[in-house]
Design a protein around this motif. Structure first.
Motif, PDB file in Angstrom:
ATOM      1  N   PRO A  34       0.811  -1.227   0.000  1.00 17.96           N
ATOM      2  CA  PRO A  34       0.000   0.000   0.000  1.00 17.96           C
ATOM      3  C   PRO A  34       0.844   1.277   0.000  1.00 17.96           C
ATOM      4  CG  PRO A  34      -0.413  -1.305   1.992  1.00 17.96           C
ATOM      5  CD  PRO A  34       0.535  -2.061   1.154  1.00 17.96           C
ATOM      6  N   THR A  37       2.047   1.846  -3.519  1.00 18.15           N
ATOM      7  CA  THR A  37       0.906   2.302  -4.316  1.00 18.15           C
ATOM      8  C   THR A  37       0.629   3.786  -4.086  1.00 18.15           C
ATOM      9  OG1 THR A  37      -0.050   0.094  -4.173  1.00 18.15           O
ATOM     10  CG2 THR A  37      -1.527   1.876  -4.813  1.00 18.15           C
ATOM     11  N   THR A  40       3.588   6.013  -5.563  1.00 18.71           N
ATOM     12  CA  THR A  40       3.549   6.108  -7.023  1.00 18.71           C
ATOM     13  C   THR A  40       2.306   6.858  -7.497  1.00 18.71           C
ATOM     14  OG1 THR A  40       2.562   3.902  -7.141  1.00 18.71           O
ATOM     15  CG2 THR A  40       4.942   4.064  -7.421  1.00 18.71           C
ATOM     16  N   PHE A  41       1.197   6.742  -6.765  1.00 17.90           N
ATOM     17  CA  PHE A  41      -0.009   7.500  -7.117  1.00 17.90           C
ATOM     18  C   PHE A  41       0.248   9.003  -7.013  1.00 17.90           C
ATOM     19  CE2 PHE A  41      -3.942   9.611  -5.723  1.00 17.90           C
ATOM     20  CZ  PHE A  41      -4.736   9.375  -6.831  1.00 17.90           C
TER      21      PHE A  41
END
Length: 94
Positions: A34, A37, A40-41
């Motif tokens: 997570p 994620t 990178t988001f």
């Protein structure tokens, strides 16, 4: 056999830093996805080479994982459940 002997000689003793990382490996494995994620988001619209984004994601994720392990997990019940009693595993006489 020579490589096994060399590895035993160089890596067969107790090192606090490597022990810290090995104790926290399972915690880091559990929470890294997570975090990667989210990192990178947040970098999705940042215009820079993908290699730099990759290195930033690795560095930020590693830092967050190590800090959370040290301050939120290691000395708590969660840390004992994940790694066991870390004082019972010290190498002696090897």
């Amino acid at each position: 056999y020579a490589l096994i002997g060399l590895s035993e000689k160089k890596f067969g003793s107790y090192h606090p830093k490597s022990r810290f990382i090995s104790d926290g490996a399972y915690w880091m494995y559990l929470i890294h996805l997570p975090i990667v994620t989210l990192v990178t988001f947040f970098m999705f619209n940042v215009h820079m080479p993908i290699e730099i984004k990759f290195l930033i994601a690795i560095a930020v994720t590693s830092l967050i994982c190590l800090v959370t392990y040290k301050y939120l997990v290691r000395s708590t019940l969660i840390g004992t459940l994940l790694t066991g009693n870390r004082y019972s595993f010290k190498l002696t006489g090897l």
